[in-house]
Design a protein around this motif. Structure first.
Motif, PDB file in Angstrom:
ATOM      1  N   ARG A 229       0.832  -1.192   0.000  1.00 15.34           N
ATOM      2  CA  ARG A 229       0.000   0.000   0.000  1.00 15.34           C
ATOM      3  C   ARG A 229       0.877   1.256   0.000  1.00 15.34           C
ATOM      4  O   ARG A 229       1.975   1.267   0.562  1.00 15.34           O
ATOM      5  CB  ARG A 229      -0.920  -0.013   1.225  1.00 15.34           C
TER       6      ARG A 229
ATOM      7  N   HIS B   8      -2.167   5.507   2.773  1.00 17.36           N
ATOM      8  CA  HIS B   8      -1.854   4.461   3.756  1.00 17.36           C
ATOM      9  C   HIS B   8      -0.524   4.817   4.423  1.00 17.36           C
ATOM     10  O   HIS B   8       0.547   4.486   3.917  1.00 17.36           O
ATOM     11  CB  HIS B   8      -1.763   3.099   3.072  1.00 17.36           C
TER      12      HIS B   8
ATOM     13  N   GLN C  84       3.199  -0.059   4.695  1.00 11.51           N
ATOM     14  CA  GLN C  84       4.152  -0.528   3.684  1.00 11.51           C
ATOM     15  C   GLN C  84       5.007  -1.679   4.224  1.00 11.51           C
ATOM     16  O   GLN C  84       5.081  -2.759   3.619  1.00 11.51           O
ATOM     17  CB  GLN C  84       5.047   0.625   3.224  1.00 11.51           C
TER      18      GLN C  84
ATOM     19  N   ASP D  78       3.028  -4.869   4.910  1.00 16.04           N
ATOM     20  CA  ASP D  78       2.714  -5.601   3.678  1.00 16.04           C
ATOM     21  C   ASP D  78       3.931  -6.368   3.176  1.00 16.04           C
ATOM     22  O   ASP D  78       3.824  -7.533   2.757  1.00 16.04           O
ATOM     23  CB  ASP D  78       2.242  -4.638   2.598  1.00 16.04           C
TER      24      ASP D  78
END
Length: 324
Positions: free
Chosen positions: A127, A132, A137, A140
């Motif tokens: 993201r 976001h 980050q 993810d």
């Protein structure tokens, strides 16, 4: 302190002149949407990710972090059967200043390595800021690594031979991933390739001031990317090392690192400092500072002599790492 910038390599200076009307160094927050919709991202859809049939290519949707959306992994594995057992994995994290891009950005580089080294490439999509903010980050990226390690056998890959690699924001996220998986006792990485990495939200090194208004990513753009990620906390005392790896107090116990950067770019000093701190912590790092290189020069001008030297150095280091 002098603010005179080091000169660009002549070949690279000519390349910069060619792209100056398309890429400018001072990206601001209000320009993010326009850049996301620019021609560069569209061109990625035209890449032959199979490399003429060498790779089998798959887009896989896998679980994301807890209570977060699923994530997309681009998986490229050699089509020919392996003759030497499970293959090593290059786990690729794309660049884009934390604000643009997808898992196709920059993937041509690890695909070239994988052709030479008979490796699997897994490129993670994460993201983007500012929609976001941190920690979306890195969480993810970590979730993608967990899936890759857990499903390595399915990919014909070796979970004990995963190298993380990325350029720019992807380099910073790769460094952050090495810190996070160390601290969470997650999958063990055997190496980290940090190409012109984005490491320090404070944006205050001499090279950030020297290169203001020059190249393709300057101090203004850097402030844009970090502010999108961190908001008002950018540059303050409480920034996590998993957001900005330069903030890490402890660099012990990290996998061997390859770091490279141009001498004529914003991230020069933070990259050199990070390599020095790895050595000071008793770690293993190889550092290349390419004379006259601007940010991401080998991607913008891959045929330049300096770019060829940089790409050869990446592959040489990986070859030596995997031979151990």
């Amino acid at each position: 302190m002098t603010q005179v910038p080091p000169p660009f390599d002549p070949e690279l200076a000519a390349a910069l002149e060619l792209i100056k009307d398309v890429v400018h160094p001072g990206l601001t927050l209000d320009e993010i949407d326009a850049v996301r919709q620019g021609p560069g991202i569209e061109m990625l859809a035209q890449l032959d990710l199979t490399a003429g049939g060498f790779f089998e290519v798959e887009d896989r949707t896998v679980p994301g972090p807890e209570n977060a959306p699923e994530i997309s992994l681009l998986i490229c594995r050699p089509a020919a059967p392996s003759t030497a057992g499970p293959r090593p994995v290059v786990y690729h994290v794309h660049g884009g200043g934390l604000i643009i891009g997808n898992n196709r950005v920059g993937v041509d580089v690890p695909l070239a390595w994988a052709q030479a080294l008979d490796a699997v490439v897994v490129s993670v999509e994460y993201r983007l800021a500012p929609e976001h903010p941190y920690p979306a980050q890195i969480e993810d990226v970590y979730a993608g690594l967990l899936w890759t390690a857990e499903h390595a056998e399915e990919l014909g890959a070796d979970p004990e031979r995963i190298v993380v690699a990325g350029a720019s924001a992807g380099g910073g996220l790769s460094a952050a991933l090495a810190l996070l998986t160390r601290d969470r006792k997650g999958p063990r990485l055997i190496g980290q390739v940090l190409m012109c990495p984005m490491l320090d939200d404070r944006n205050d090194t001499p090279s950030t001031y020297q290169m203001a208004g020059l190249g393709v990513w300057d101090r203004t753009a850097n402030e844009t990317g970090w502010t999108a990620l961190l908001g008002e906390e950018r540059g303050g005392p409480g920034v996590s090392p998993y957001a900005a790896p330069a903030r890490a107090q402890d660099l012990t116990g990290l996998p061997p690192a390859f770091l490279d950067v141009g001498s004529a770019e914003t991230f020069r000093d933070e990259t050199v400092a990070y390599a020095s701190r790895i050595w000071q912590a008793g770690g293993v790092a190889e550092l290349h500072v390419w004379p006259g290189g601007f940010h991401g020069f080998d991607g913008f001008a891959p045929q330049a002599t300096l770019s060829q030297s940089a790409r050869a150095a990446h592959l040489d280091w990986l070859r030596r790492l995997l031979a151990q």
